[in-house]
Design a protein around this motif. Sequence first.
Motif, PDB file in Angstrom:
ATOM      1  N   GLN A  87       0.882  -1.184  -0.085  1.00 41.17           N
ATOM      2  CA  GLN A  87       0.197   0.122  -0.078  1.00 41.17           C
ATOM      3  C   GLN A  87       0.806   1.272  -0.071  1.00 41.17           C
ATOM      4  O   GLN A  87       0.421   2.289  -0.730  1.00 41.17           O
ATOM      5  CB  GLN A  87      -0.777   0.131   1.179  1.00 41.17           C
ATOM      6  N   GLN A  90       2.124   1.671  -3.533  1.00 38.86           N
ATOM      7  CA  GLN A  90       1.121   2.091  -4.124  1.00 38.86           C
ATOM      8  C   GLN A  90       0.918   3.738  -4.199  1.00 38.86           C
ATOM      9  O   GLN A  90       0.617   4.531  -4.946  1.00 38.86           O
ATOM     10  CB  GLN A  90      -0.209   1.534  -4.111  1.00 38.86           C
ATOM     11  N   ARG A  91       0.932   4.145  -2.727  1.00 39.90           N
ATOM     12  CA  ARG A  91       0.772   5.534  -2.539  1.00 39.90           C
ATOM     13  C   ARG A  91       1.802   6.462  -3.104  1.00 39.90           C
ATOM     14  O   ARG A  91       1.666   7.476  -3.700  1.00 39.90           O
ATOM     15  CB  ARG A  91       0.363   6.007  -1.197  1.00 39.90           C
ATOM     16  N   THR A  94       1.624   6.627  -6.876  1.00 43.46           N
ATOM     17  CA  THR A  94       0.181   7.427  -7.357  1.00 43.46           C
ATOM     18  C   THR A  94       0.838   8.993  -6.933  1.00 43.46           C
ATOM     19  O   THR A  94       0.536   9.809  -7.832  1.00 43.46           O
ATOM     20  CB  THR A  94      -0.893   7.442  -6.010  1.00 43.46           C
ATOM     21  N   ARG A  95       1.627   9.406  -5.806  1.00 42.59           N
ATOM     22  CA  ARG A  95       2.022  10.749  -5.899  1.00 42.59           C
ATOM     23  C   ARG A  95       3.201  11.035  -7.003  1.00 42.59           C
ATOM     24  O   ARG A  95       3.008  12.148  -7.514  1.00 42.59           O
ATOM     25  CB  ARG A  95       2.626  10.929  -4.550  1.00 42.59           C
ATOM     26  N   ARG A  97       3.097  10.103 -10.100  1.00 47.41           N
ATOM     27  CA  ARG A  97       2.217  10.205 -11.262  1.00 47.41           C
ATOM     28  C   ARG A  97       1.601  11.687 -10.933  1.00 47.41           C
ATOM     29  O   ARG A  97       1.964  12.221 -12.246  1.00 47.41           O
ATOM     30  CB  ARG A  97       1.405   9.123 -11.382  1.00 47.41           C
ATOM     31  N   GLY A  98       1.145  11.863  -9.936  1.00 46.62           N
ATOM     32  CA  GLY A  98       0.395  13.160  -9.797  1.00 46.62           C
ATOM     33  C   GLY A  98       1.586  14.327  -9.983  1.00 46.62           C
ATOM     34  O   GLY A  98       1.358  15.380 -10.590  1.00 46.62           O
TER      35      GLY A  98
END
Length: 113
Positions: A87, A90-91, A94-95, A97-98
């Motif tokens: 997890q 994954q976080r 995601t950060r 990619r943002g």
Amino acid sequence: DAMRAEVGNEFTESSIGMDRNKRREVQRRLNMVEANVGGADGMFGPRTRRGITFWQESQGLQATGFLTEPQLRALEHQTKDEYAAFQAQQRSATRARGNARRATGTRSVQEGD
């Protein structure tokens, strides 16, 4: 022991009320215990059923290919650390990619000036 007392079947598993995201989580956790269920698509097909059976056998449970709630809790406990690391990864992704999207958007605005 509650995990051994109840034998898994279609009813016990459906009574858990797993949505597709929870099923994906279960598939990831099964892969973490080397049950090799393949990709986490949220669909419990033959490969996932074999993975559940493999895990049940490894725990000394009656191998039915269907989970009970106590079995699910045991799998969650068994993979707690690995899943927490997953997890976090994954976080972080995601950060990243943002941040990449924001950086690209910022450059586009600057290039347009």
